[in-house]
Scaffold this motif. Structure first.
Motif, PDB file in Angstrom:
ATOM      1  N   LYS A 243       0.816  -1.219   0.000  1.00 27.63           N
ATOM      2  CA  LYS A 243       0.000   0.000   0.000  1.00 27.63           C
ATOM      3  C   LYS A 243       0.850   1.270   0.000  1.00 27.63           C
ATOM      4  N   ALA A 244       2.096   1.165   0.466  1.00 23.19           N
ATOM      5  CA  ALA A 244       3.008   2.311   0.489  1.00 23.19           C
ATOM      6  C   ALA A 244       4.337   1.905  -0.127  1.00 23.19           C
ATOM      7  N   ASP A 245       4.990   2.853  -0.781  1.00 27.53           N
ATOM      8  CA  ASP A 245       6.301   2.595  -1.385  1.00 27.53           C
ATOM      9  C   ASP A 245       7.416   2.753  -0.356  1.00 27.53           C
ATOM     10  N   VAL A 246       7.308   3.794   0.456  1.00 25.78           N
ATOM     11  CA  VAL A 246       8.305   4.071   1.489  1.00 25.78           C
ATOM     12  C   VAL A 246       7.591   4.550   2.748  1.00 25.78           C
TER      13      VAL A 246
ATOM     14  N   LEU B  96      12.341  -5.369   5.799  1.00 29.20           N
ATOM     15  CA  LEU B  96      12.480  -3.942   5.504  1.00 29.20           C
ATOM     16  C   LEU B  96      13.932  -3.490   5.564  1.00 29.20           C
ATOM     17  N   LYS B  97      14.269  -2.609   4.666  1.00 29.76           N
ATOM     18  CA  LYS B  97      15.553  -1.913   4.716  1.00 29.76           C
ATOM     19  C   LYS B  97      15.303  -0.571   5.396  1.00 29.76           C
TER      20      LYS B  97
ATOM     21  N   HIS C  22      15.308  -5.947  -0.894  1.00 31.77           N
ATOM     22  CA  HIS C  22      15.402  -6.859  -2.045  1.00 31.77           C
ATOM     23  C   HIS C  22      14.288  -6.648  -3.072  1.00 31.77           C
ATOM     24  N   VAL C  23      13.594  -5.520  -3.006  1.00 37.54           N
ATOM     25  CA  VAL C  23      12.585  -5.186  -4.018  1.00 37.54           C
ATOM     26  C   VAL C  23      12.943  -3.813  -4.597  1.00 37.54           C
ATOM     27  N   PRO C  24      13.168  -3.723  -5.914  1.00 37.03           N
ATOM     28  CA  PRO C  24      13.594  -2.452  -6.498  1.00 37.03           C
ATOM     29  C   PRO C  24      12.559  -1.344  -6.280  1.00 37.03           C
TER      30      PRO C  24
ATOM     31  N   ALA D 200      10.284   6.764  -6.091  1.00 40.81           N
ATOM     32  CA  ALA D 200      10.621   6.418  -4.713  1.00 40.81           C
ATOM     33  C   ALA D 200      12.126   6.498  -4.487  1.00 40.81           C
ATOM     34  N   LYS D 201      12.896   6.044  -5.478  1.00 37.33           N
ATOM     35  CA  LYS D 201      14.353   6.092  -5.362  1.00 37.33           C
ATOM     36  C   LYS D 201      14.839   7.537  -5.245  1.00 37.33           C
TER      37      LYS D 201
END
Length: 294
Positions: free
Chosen positions: A142-145, A157-158, A277-279, A284-285
């Protein structure tokens, strides 16, 4: 399939130019290569697509039928390629950010303003929640970050710390006298304490620190927001546990006073987190890098 798509692209240009030679110029191909491509397509479809004349080429009935569909199909493909380019250049897209009220107000807003100014085509969606809820938003897609109070221990999570913060206790005018000298944790426990709700990461961090020192807490108020904790202390309802960096206005105006402890609570951080481990998407990047570069 890729080879046939190339043939259709050649067919489309020849149809539009009505000439093998002019199509060859636009495609940067030899006339022979264009002719061979058309012949190959006609052979595969088992129909004649063009009449060859001294003035160029003219679509046959079957060729006209094919051309209508090819124009439509290539238009859709080109539109898709344009959209992909827009996503790559951050001209369009969506960024979903999980964040709580306090971090949003006192930390995130300047970054959102800068990001929106630079990438106005990116739609921003803010999902409000506690640290636990934000982590679940990310893991459920539901959220990217997310921007959360640390520490966070989750193997999926990172987590990147991005701002160091200090938990403190503050009081209003009524209790100002106790700010004249550092007090012990034992004396602190005798005061009417105000904390955030139990599911708050900030509450749990300070509460765990005090429990390890042998001081379980029993707050007189448990509140749902940092701002309420500030206001309750301001009107002398008790001693509030707050984040120093997010309370500067109150402290600088003299609305609240910091209570010095003989044993200071260790500093911690707020951080940005996302699936390991998910681009990340380009948007978002870029957002993560804009915060992490500070």
């Amino acid at each position: 399939m890729i080879g046939k798509l190339d043939l259709y692209r050649v067919f489309n240009v020849v149809s539009r130019k009505k000439s093998i030679s002019r199509a060859a110029e636009e495609l940067y191909m030899t006339q022979s290569a264009v002719s061979q491509a058309i012949s190959k397509l006609e052979k595969e479809l088992e129909v004649q697509l063009f009449y060859r004349t001294s003035k160029g080429v003219v679509l046959t009935q079957q060729g006209s039928l094919l051309n209508e569909h090819i124009k439509s199909a290539l238009g859709i493909i080109n539109a898709a390629e344009d959209k992909i380019l827009e996503f790559k250049t951050l001209k369009t897209g969506q960024l979903r950010i999980g964040v709580g009220d306090t971090i949003s107000r006192y930390f995130l807003l300047p970054y959102l303003e800068e990001f929106h100014t630079r990438y106005s085509g990116i739609k921003l969606k803010i999902l409000n929640g506690t640290t636990l809820e934000i982590c679940n938003y990310i893991k459920s897609g539901k959220a990217d970050v997310g921007l959360c109070n640390l520490p966070i221990y989750d193997e999926h999570l990172k987590v990147i710390p991005c701002k160091e913060i200090q938990d403190i206790f503050v009081c209003g005018e009524k209790y100002k006298k106790i700010t004249e000298a550092p007090i012990s944790l034992e004396n602190l426990m005798e005061l009417p304490l105000i904390f955030l709700e139990r599911n708050s990461n900030s509450r749990m961090y300070v509460e765990n620190f005090l429990k390890k020192k042998g001081y379980p807490i029993s707050p007189v108020f448990e509140l749902g927001s940092h701002d309420l904790a500030l206001e309750f202390a301001k009107i002398n309802l008790g001693i509030s546990c707050v984040i120093k960096e997010f309370s500067k206005d109150y402290l600088e105006r003299g609305d609240l006073y910091e209570i010095k402890l003989e044993e200071q609570i260790p500093k911690r951080s707020i951080g940005i987190c996302f699936l390991d481990h998910v681009p990340l998407s380009n948007a978002a990047k870029e957002f993560v890098e804009s915060i992490n570069k500070v």
